[in-house]
Every structure is written in structure tokens, then in C-alpha cells.
Design an enzyme around this catalytic site. Structure first.
Site, PDB file in Angstrom:
ATOM      1  N   GLN A 125      -8.077  -6.838   5.809  1.00 31.74           N
ATOM      2  CA  GLN A 125      -9.325  -6.759   4.928  1.00 31.74           C
ATOM      3  C   GLN A 125     -10.420  -5.737   5.708  1.00 31.74           C
ATOM      4  O   GLN A 125      -9.823  -4.804   6.148  1.00 31.74           O
ATOM      5  CB  GLN A 125     -10.144  -8.292   4.779  1.00 31.74           C
ATOM      6  CG  GLN A 125      -9.391  -9.341   4.343  1.00 31.74           C
ATOM      7  CD  GLN A 125      -8.437 -10.156   4.871  1.00 31.74           C
ATOM      8  OE1 GLN A 125      -8.621 -10.559   6.082  1.00 31.74           O
ATOM      9  NE2 GLN A 125      -7.276 -10.268   4.135  1.00 31.74           N
ATOM     10  N   ASP A 155      -8.245  -3.082   1.788  1.00 34.40           N
ATOM     11  CA  ASP A 155      -7.327  -1.884   0.888  1.00 34.40           C
ATOM     12  C   ASP A 155      -7.697  -0.520   1.249  1.00 34.40           C
ATOM     13  O   ASP A 155      -7.483   0.446   0.525  1.00 34.40           O
ATOM     14  CB  ASP A 155      -7.467  -2.029  -0.400  1.00 34.40           C
ATOM     15  CG  ASP A 155      -7.288  -3.721  -0.986  1.00 34.40           C
ATOM     16  OD1 ASP A 155      -6.464  -4.270  -0.378  1.00 34.40           O
ATOM     17  OD2 ASP A 155      -8.268  -4.293  -1.598  1.00 34.40           O
ATOM     18  N   GLY A 172      -2.589  -7.401   2.219  1.00 34.74           N
ATOM     19  CA  GLY A 172      -1.667  -6.698   1.674  1.00 34.74           C
ATOM     20  C   GLY A 172      -1.452  -5.372   2.099  1.00 34.74           C
ATOM     21  O   GLY A 172      -2.082  -4.593   1.849  1.00 34.74           O
ATOM     22  N   HIS A 173      -0.444  -5.123   3.067  1.00 37.16           N
ATOM     23  CA  HIS A 173      -0.320  -3.755   3.673  1.00 37.16           C
ATOM     24  C   HIS A 173       0.930  -3.068   3.238  1.00 37.16           C
ATOM     25  O   HIS A 173       2.123  -3.696   3.309  1.00 37.16           O
ATOM     26  CB  HIS A 173      -0.191  -3.837   5.277  1.00 37.16           C
ATOM     27  CG  HIS A 173      -1.597  -4.440   5.944  1.00 37.16           C
ATOM     28  ND1 HIS A 173      -1.692  -4.647   7.255  1.00 37.16           N
ATOM     29  CD2 HIS A 173      -2.891  -4.462   5.186  1.00 37.16           C
ATOM     30  CE1 HIS A 173      -3.021  -5.001   7.589  1.00 37.16           C
ATOM     31  NE2 HIS A 173      -3.638  -4.911   6.259  1.00 37.16           N
ATOM     32  N   LYS A 211      -4.892   0.902   5.631  1.00 35.60           N
ATOM     33  CA  LYS A 211      -4.382   0.548   7.184  1.00 35.60           C
ATOM     34  C   LYS A 211      -2.928   0.557   7.200  1.00 35.60           C
ATOM     35  O   LYS A 211      -2.605   1.009   8.235  1.00 35.60           O
ATOM     36  CB  LYS A 211      -5.252  -0.697   7.369  1.00 35.60           C
ATOM     37  CG  LYS A 211      -6.800  -0.896   7.361  1.00 35.60           C
ATOM     38  CD  LYS A 211      -7.237  -2.204   7.940  1.00 35.60           C
ATOM     39  CE  LYS A 211      -7.005  -3.252   6.808  1.00 35.60           C
ATOM     40  NZ  LYS A 211      -7.733  -3.117   5.536  1.00 35.60           N
TER      41      LYS A 211
HETATM   42  P1  IMP Z   1      -9.840 -14.775   0.455  1.00 34.70           P
HETATM   43  O1  IMP Z   1      -9.669 -13.865   1.717  1.00 34.70           O
HETATM   44  O2  IMP Z   1      -8.706 -15.085  -0.414  1.00 34.70           O
HETATM   45  O3  IMP Z   1     -10.721 -16.211   0.725  1.00 34.70           O
HETATM   46  O4  IMP Z   1     -10.788 -14.013  -0.631  1.00 34.70           O
HETATM   47  C1  IMP Z   1     -12.082 -13.794  -0.455  1.00 34.70           C
HETATM   48  C2  IMP Z   1     -12.717 -12.206  -0.739  1.00 34.70           C
HETATM   49  O5  IMP Z   1     -11.884 -11.235   0.311  1.00 34.70           O
HETATM   50  C3  IMP Z   1     -12.245 -11.963  -2.250  1.00 34.70           C
HETATM   51  O6  IMP Z   1     -12.988 -11.017  -2.728  1.00 34.70           O
HETATM   52  C4  IMP Z   1     -10.810 -11.236  -2.015  1.00 34.70           C
HETATM   53  O7  IMP Z   1     -10.570 -10.482  -3.033  1.00 34.70           O
HETATM   54  C5  IMP Z   1     -11.160 -10.375  -0.680  1.00 34.70           C
HETATM   55  N1  IMP Z   1     -10.016 -10.236   0.049  1.00 34.70           N
HETATM   56  C6  IMP Z   1      -9.193 -11.087   0.812  1.00 34.70           C
HETATM   57  N2  IMP Z   1      -8.075 -10.255   1.292  1.00 34.70           N
HETATM   58  C7  IMP Z   1      -8.395  -8.991   0.868  1.00 34.70           C
HETATM   59  C8  IMP Z   1      -7.381  -7.825   1.225  1.00 34.70           C
HETATM   60  O8  IMP Z   1      -6.323  -7.800   1.995  1.00 34.70           O
HETATM   61  N3  IMP Z   1      -8.108  -6.811   0.718  1.00 34.70           N
HETATM   62  C9  IMP Z   1      -9.070  -6.557  -0.092  1.00 34.70           C
HETATM   63  N4  IMP Z   1      -9.658  -7.541  -0.448  1.00 34.70           N
HETATM   64  C10 IMP Z   1      -9.289  -8.729   0.127  1.00 34.70           C
END
Ligand code: IMP
Length: 424
Positions: free
Chosen positions: A224, A12, A39-40, A15
Site C-alpha cells: 500500500q 500501486d 498486489g505487486h 513498488k
Molecule cells: P483493505 O486494505 O482491503 O481494508 O482496503 C482499504 C483501502 O485500501 C481501500 O481503499 C483499498 O482499495 C485500499 N488498498 C488496499 N490494498 C491496496 C493496494 O495494495 N493498493 C492500492 N490500494 C489498496
């Protein structure tokens, strides 16, 4: 020029906006890891787009976008996004290539993600997005995944699905007492998307090799961030892919010898969604203020993001792991009006001061930040276009971040629109 864009914090970082800016000078934009957990957010022609799977470069006319082999794909989410873009008049057909080696997220992956999270004892849940990302990558590594290219042969796909589903249903029934998934329903689900998905599918490593040889500029769009990387992040509170520079290489099939620059993106402060330690987290009143002002709510789940001071310890870790050549600092405008700003330059862990990121979660969770305090600025900076127009205290704050990260700042963002950007 081939460039990789990396999140230097917990995701977040903003990017989406940087990719949108850099994509203008690129011919091809590639996603290489993660899935629709990302989520971009991009503002385009006064319209807000949140892209979860398709590279943000799709908003730039004429660019080719690639979903690489390292991405995990939920076809339902992919085609929802295609529909949103096409309804907004953005052409996707002929501009989107999907790796035939990319793994598919199946309905049971989403259920497993949800059940696992819900069955965790307090303090043990990861706080995932429940999109099935972890279970899908686990299957990939356990060699029981199903790939986009498997859909080419219906007989192979059917045989594979039947084999994997038997094992999955057995596990879900024994572990969670969950109802078995119907083979026929899953098959029907994929048949809905099969022809369209195969229409996009391609040998993308070969495409990227040929594009590089033809002198095209490629931008690799990370999802991420470094601290969510499964190897280099705050394990186990991470995502299940490599969100660092190595992930761009294996997740797209490009050779590292073809990469020219690595760009790191950070916010002017720090945020984190989901569970896990966060040493510089603000006290509640300041958190609420920044959450509201910075619209810090997850683009995928809507969850409030936890907010805190700029943490130079994790940021330096990101510099080292990714070999960052330059930085983009986002959301500086959100800090306007704070009388003073803190930067964590080191941690105190078990009575010792360290400037290095402690890898073990039991150490990191005990880390107490050692802060420096800098004077804030009152001025609204959302209209500022040049470095020299920034308040002197804002410049001092940024210069300090630059020095701590030993990496030059090339972009400063002071608002969500394209023109609210200072290029250095
Ligand atoms: P998962 O990727 O859904 O397995 O989540 C694992 C961890 O990564 C959790 O803490 C999510 O909140 C975090 N996470 C996954 N995708 C994002 C993102 O795009 N932005 C911020 N945190 C993310």
C-alpha cells in the site's frame, strides 16, 4: 545496507518493479504489513507475476524472503501463491520464513469485511479489497486474534478458536443475521495448512537481527502507500496497517538503528483505488485515456484505478513522515503525448492556501488543488536508458518534482520491464 521501500501515494506506485531491481543487491527481502490486499506486479523472464503476500524478492534466485509479524496471513492465499511460484519453477521451500507472531486471517474476517462494506450507507464504504484485512487487524488490537505460532500447540489453538468463535458467531448473528461459523469446519480448514505453515514459521525478528549482525543486506518491502496508512493517511479511507516507515520497524521487529536508507516510490502521476477524496483526479476523458494507457486496474480486485495529476502536497507529506532519502519515479512513459502536465503544489481549503496536507478528512475532502502547468513531450520514451536521452520537458517535469519533494530522484521507470529503467 538495510533499506526500506515505501509507497509515497495511495499504493500501486510500482513498488513491485523497484523491489525486483533492488532485491538483486539484497540478501533478505521482508514484507512487514498488510496482507493479500496488496498486489505487486513483476515481469520476470517475459512472464508476469502478481504477488499478494510473498515478498517480490522470491523471484530472485537464492534470496531469503520473510513475512514479518506485522503481516496478516490468509493461509489459503499464501499456499495458492506458493503453488503458482513452484509451478513456474521458482523454489520457495527453504527460502520463505513466516513470523510465528503474524496474525491469521480466519474465514469470519472475510465475511465481516464484506458485510460491513455492503451495509454502509452511500459515501461511507471504504471500498476495501474484502480480504478480511481490517477485521483481522481489529482482532489483533482487541487481543482476540490467532497467530501462526498458536498452531504449534493444537490444544491451545483449539481452545482459542472455540473461545473467539463463540464471540464472533454471537456478533455476526446479532448484527447481520449471518449463519454461525462451524468450529469443526474452521478447524478442518486450518488443519489442512497447519503442518506446511509451521514448516515455514520462524522467530523472524531474531533472524533479522542475526542477519544484520552478519552483515547481510535487508530490503523491507512496503505494501500500500503512505496515504493509506491507518495513522498518517486519509483516515477513515485507509487500510488497517501502518504503510509508513514505522510499520517496517514494528512489523518486522528490526530496530530503527539498523536502517540505512528509506526509498520512496511514486508514479509520475497519481492513482487511487477504492473510495475517499482525491483532489487531483482527472476529468473523465483524461482518466479513461490514462487508465487504458497505464493499465490502471487493481492487481488484486481488477477495479479501475482513479487517476489524476501529480500531487506534490501528499508527496511532501510522504517525504516528511518517512524521512525519504531518495525517490523512484514510475510510469513516466504513460505521460508521453500529453500537451501539458499539471502538478498540484498547494491546496485551497476554505478560502486559505496551504502547502501542507490537511489531516482532517472534512478538510481534505474540500481541498481544491493549486496547479502549476508544465509543457509535455511527444516522444515515445520507453527505450530511453539515460537521463540525458529524456526529452528536455520530461527532465524539467522531473526536476520540478524533485525540488518540490526536496528529495533526489535515483530511479526513473519508463516501462514495465527491468531494462526500461534509468538509474541516476
Ligand atoms: P483493505 O486494505 O482491503 O481494508 O482496503 C482499504 C483501502 O485500501 C481501500 O481503499 C483499498 O482499495 C485500499 N488498498 C488496499 N490494498 C491496496 C493496494 O495494495 N493498493 C492500492 N490500494 C489498496
Amino acid at each position: 545496507m538495510n533499506r526500506i521501500l515505501i509507497g509515497a501515494q495511495w499504493g500501486d506506485e510500482g513498488k513491485g518493479k523497484v523491489i525486483d531491481l533492488l532485491a538483486r543487491k539484497s540478501d533478505v527481502i521482508v514484507r512487514y504489513q498488510g496482507g493479500n490486499n496488496a498486489g505487486h506486479t513483476i515481469k520476470f523472464n517475459d512472464q508476469k507475476f502478481v504477488l499478494h503476500l510473498i515478498p517480490s524478492g522470491i523471484l530472485q534466485p537464492g534470496k531469503i524472503c520473510v513475512i514479518g509479524n506485522g503481516v496478516v496471513i490468509d493461509p489459503e492465499a499464501l499456499f495458492e501463491e506458493v503453488a503458482i511460484l513452484e509451478n513456474a519453477g521458482i523454489k520457495v521451500k527453504g527460502r520463505l520464513l513466516v513470523s510465528d507472531q503474524a496474525h491469521l486471517i480466519l474465514p469470519y474476517h472475510k465475511l465481516m469485511d464484506k458485510l460491513k462494506e455492503e451495509s454502509c450507507k452511500k459515501g461511507k464504504a471504504i471500498g476495501t479489497t474484502k480480504k478480511g484485512i481490517g477485521p483481522c487487524y481489529a482482532d489483533k488490537m482487541a487481543r482476540v486474534g490467532i497467530r501462526v505460532g498458536d498452531l504449534k500447540s493444537l490444544s491451545y489453538f483449539k481452545e482459542r478458536l472455540a473461545y473467539v468463535l463463540r464471540e464472533r458467531n454471537d456478533f455476526l448473528g446479532k448484527m447481520h443475521g449471518a449463519y454461525p461459523f462451524s468450529y469443526r469446519k474452521i478447524l478442518a480448514h486450518f488443519m489442512k495448512y497447519r503442518a506446511r505453515l509451521l514448516g515455514f514459521s520462524r522467530d523472524t525478528p531474531k533472524f533479522l537481527y542475526d542477519a544484520t549482525k552478519a552483515g547481510k543486506d535487508i530490503l523491507f518491502e512496503g505494501a500500500q502507500g503512505t496515504l493509506l496508512d491507518v495513522d498518517h493517511g486519509t483516515y477513515p479511507f485507509v487500510t488497517s496497517s501502518n504503510a509508513t516507515v514505522g510499520g517496517a520497524i514494528t512489523g518486522s521487529g528490526i530496530s530503527p538503528t539498523f536502517i540505512d536508507r528509506v526509498i520512496g516510490v511514486t508514479k509520475a502521476y497519481t492513482t487511487r483505488v477504492g473510495e475517499g477524496p482525491f483532489p487531483t483526479q482527472f476529468p473523465a476523458p483524461l482518466m479513461r485515456l490514462i487508465q487504458t494507457k497505464g493499465e490502471e486496474f487493481g492487481a488484486t480486485t481488477g477495479r479501475p484505478r482513479r487517476c489524476g495529476w501529480f500531487d506534490a502536497v501528499i508527496a511532501r507529506h510522504a517525504v516528511r513522515i518517512n524521512g525519504l532519502d531518495e525517490l523512484a519515479i514510475m510510469k513516466l512513459d504513460i505521460l508521453s503525448g500529453l500537451p501539458e502536465l499539471k502538478i498540484a503544489t498547494a491546496y485551497r481549503v476554505g478560502g486559505k492556501i496551504t502547502k501542507d496536507y490537511p489531516h482532517a478528512i472534512f478538510e481534505f475532502s474540500k481541498a481544491k488543488p493549486v496547479y502549476e502547468t508544465w509543457k509535455g513531450w511527444e516522444e515515445d520514451i520507453t527505450h530511453v536508458q539515460k537521463w540525458s536521452q529524456l526529452p528536455v520537458n520530461a527532465r524539467r517535469y522531473l526536476k520540478r518534482i524533485e525540488a518540490l519533494m526536496e528529495t533526489p530522484i535515483k530511479i526513473v521507470s519508463v516501462g514495465s520491464k527491468r531494462n526500461q529503467t534509468i538509474f541516476l
